[in-house]
Design a protein around this motif. Sequence first.
Motif, PDB file in Angstrom:
ATOM      1  N   VAL A   1       3.616   8.547  -1.842  1.00  0.00           N
ATOM      2  CA  VAL A   1       5.172   8.843  -1.511  1.00  0.00           C
ATOM      3  C   VAL A   1       5.638   7.605  -2.009  1.00  0.00           C
ATOM      4  CG1 VAL A   1       6.468   8.827   0.810  1.00  0.00           C
ATOM      5  CG2 VAL A   1       4.177  10.020   0.558  1.00  0.00           C
ATOM      6  N   TYR A   2       5.175   6.240  -1.800  1.00  0.00           N
ATOM      7  CA  TYR A   2       5.848   5.253  -1.724  1.00  0.00           C
ATOM      8  C   TYR A   2       5.591   4.674  -3.218  1.00  0.00           C
ATOM      9  CZ  TYR A   2       6.605   5.369   2.954  1.00  0.00           C
ATOM     10  OH  TYR A   2       7.063   6.160   4.162  1.00  0.00           O
ATOM     11  N   GLY A   3       4.843   5.146  -4.044  1.00  0.00           N
ATOM     12  CA  GLY A   3       4.688   4.814  -5.350  1.00  0.00           C
ATOM     13  C   GLY A   3       3.990   3.609  -5.608  1.00  0.00           C
ATOM     14  N   SER A   4       3.270   3.049  -4.549  1.00  0.00           N
ATOM     15  CA  SER A   4       2.539   1.619  -4.910  1.00  0.00           C
ATOM     16  C   SER A   4       1.269   1.831  -4.804  1.00  0.00           C
ATOM     17  CB  SER A   4       3.141   0.864  -3.614  1.00  0.00           C
ATOM     18  OG  SER A   4       2.279  -0.410  -3.686  1.00  0.00           O
ATOM     19  N   ARG A   5       0.638   2.053  -6.334  1.00  0.00           N
ATOM     20  CA  ARG A   5      -0.701   2.068  -6.533  1.00  0.00           C
ATOM     21  C   ARG A   5      -1.601   0.601  -5.965  1.00  0.00           C
ATOM     22  NH1 ARG A   5      -4.023   4.607 -10.482  1.00  0.00           N
ATOM     23  NH2 ARG A   5      -2.501   6.252 -10.420  1.00  0.00           N
TER      24      ARG A   5
END
Lengths: 863, 91
Positions: A515-519
Amino acid sequence: MNPLLAQFLVEAREQIGATTDGLLGLERAPGNTDLLNGVFRSVHTLKGSSGLFEFPALTSVLHAGEDLLVALREHRLVLDPAMLDQVLAALDLVSGWLDHIDNTGLLPDDAAGRGTPVIAALRAWLGGSGLGGPVPAAPVETAAKGAGSALPSWLREVPEAVLLDTVERAAATGTPLLAVSYRPETQCFFKGDDPFALIRQLPDGLYLDVEEPAAWSPLAETDPFSCIVGFRALSAAPRDEVRHLLRYVDSQSEVVEFEAAQLVRFAGSPVGDPLARELGGALVAHHERGDRASLAEAAATLLDTFDGTADAAVLRWIARLAPNPTVANPVIGSLVTAFATGTCPAVPEPAGPADAGGASEAEGDLPSPVVRLLHEQMEMLHSVRNDAWIGGCIGSAAKLAAKALRYAGRRADAERIADTGEKAFAAKDAALLVRAIEEILGKKPAKASDAARPKAATPGTSLAAVPALHDPAHERASTVLRVDQSRIDALMNLIGELVVAKNGLPFLARRAENVYGSREMAREIKEQHAVIDRIALELRNSIMQVRMLPVSTVFQRFPRLVRDLSRKLGKHVELVIEGEDTQADKTVIENLFEPILHLVRNSLDHGIETDRDAMGKPEAATLTLSASQDNDQVVIRVADDGRGIDPTAMRRKAVEKGLLDEEAAGRLTDEEAVNLIFAAGFSTAAEVTDVSGRGVGMDAVRTTIEKAGGRVDVSSRIGAGTTVSLHLPLSMAVTRVMTLSVSGSQFGIPMDEIAETVRIPRSDVVAIKDKEAFLLRDRIIPLVHLDRALSLPPKEEAEEIAVLVVHVDKQPIGLAIEAFGEGMEVIVKPLEGPLTDLPDYLGTALLGDGRVLLVLNLKEVLE
Amino acid sequence: MIRVNNGVIHLEGHCPVEDAEPLLEALQAGGDAALELGGCGSVHTAVLQLLLASRTRVLTPPADALLARLLRNGRAPDGTAPEEVNPKQAA
């Protein structure tokens, strides 16, 4: 509750447990002084601490028990199983009171009333030894000395020959007699009583007869199971022995003590024939001269004249008793007077110790006050340690002892004591005098001094011994915490929630990434998750350790149970307990008692034979209770060496009960047939007994164990015995489940039911009539579509089916599902409220993402 | 245990309380039943009281002297004092 009282309750229960164990150990090894001392200490401590509170009935019951144990310790009494029964019963009573105190803070209202008979029973063992307070006399036992009116009237019906034998026998021993009448309750057969068998065991029985009902009812109206007869008996045994025999039927029996001389009242009632009066003068003359031989001869001659008249009976008594030197003069005198005056024989005054006949002085026992006095002198001599006083003590002890012996008519012994006393005084050696007194008492020196010494030494040693005893307990108290169970349960619940919350972290990580795209964030969350996971796991294991209880907490109740049951059944059973240190979760342990109890009862009642001799087995049967750990399971075995289960009989029974048809029964292997005992409504016992076989069969055991996530196995060899094993999970708190999805819903299945997961092409499924099956490693496995079984909307059929192979009742079954999920540890909570009755589900578990997982009860689903 | 053979009721070995009911039935069944007690070792009170109540003819008295005496007592037709047996010696 007052914290002191709370502490007392906890300790009291422990002491009672320790005492019970000790007593059972003592029964096996009566000579074990360590055990006896341990038991004594427990009871003593318990009594002591109970004195801190206002529980008079409780304290006095314990006091009576303590006195009895003191007597045992000092070898004044010998351990008897019946004595143990009473001490155990007293402990049961106290235990019940403790529960009541726990609930209400008070003793039950009827405590004093219920305590009194228990105290009396305990004190009865101490008898007249003069220790341990007054012996409350049972109201029915009237000491009838001298009071002729108290004699039971049925003595009139006792045949003359028996009365004469009784008088002679009692005269020879000088002991009082007991008239026992026993009127059993009409319903007593239902309690397992056999009054006839009981009364036949009357010690030193002189006479036994049946007291018949006033009129026998016609046979057609007779109820064979209500007891309508009573028994009457005469015994020369000590009253304590008779009371002991009749202890369970105390209220139905009456024991009257009387002197043999009182029986002259039943020597007929002369009518005062003038001829008899005239001839009676000669008898009186013989009697006054003390010429017993002539008296007997004269009476025998007169019998020829008076035979068949009312005067004959008295003459027969005189002729029989006169030649016997042990029969006291007053008895003969009373009979002679009766004949000469034509009156009913009067009961002679009891002879005092001073004018006892010649025979009784030589071999008769000393009167009990004299014996007590002599004992007191010995104790006094033992207790004196101060050399300055010893001389005076020897002097006064010798004087008192000599006086007492003179009073008892033992002049020679009195002189001897006086002489020895002077010698002992000169030598300042009390032992000389003690030995002389012991010899007169006819006791073995060792025994008498043992009895005296510990008692005399008590004030000195107890002060030193008490702190020493308590030291280890204090040490333990500092390292062991007593924690309320509910606090542990609360912790367990919190940890459960922690596990669920922790399981939420992977979802969060996925959201961070998707969802937030923070791997990177996702990776950090996963790292934190790993750490929290490890801590949560350790935390859970620690709490599990706290909740772990040794199996001994269940096993320890069995020695007593087995003892009571085997005594009841009249079987000799040795209980062997193994592996009682094995630990398992508290909930598991708590669930064990009922099933084990059922198995033990079955073994004792049906397994163990009554005619072991005939089978060539040792008379004592062995019942083994063992526990062991097998991976993540705890295995409890109940094994007996009894008759075993007959598979043929099982098959027959199964057919009779309509559980199987004959053909199916025939196909069963022996092992399967034996396992039929677990089938519902199955009981091979031919009749219901008090102990087991009430129709609540082994299926109840299986249900309980399976509900706890376990299983039951039975193995048996005819003639060699039966072993039932209960396999239970070590802990029930956390269940490993595998999730799966069917028609879009998620379900859980306990991991231990799953054998393997396979994917099979649709074409490999074969239809057999309306059933489906597939081949797996050369084995045909039935296939069940879980969506249909759960009545869920069917999904379109894919080319490949995901199949979960599970074992249900040891049979492999393939479950067709939509997709496999993952394995996870969850805390399964049983369904509550209106959902309780849904058998298809074991319960629910909360998932990390907040969803609820239904855990399936496969056995129910597949039925 | 109890066994009925040609109108003769045999009591054998120990007769527990369970034997009382069949014994009562057997005693009621035959008008001229007889008791064979030669092999009878011991009896439960329930059996004893039936034997006392029934006054049925006894072919062979039991070997147990006390039991034999109690049964004879109940039957003494002329009321004479029956012979006494000391239960201790009997045992």
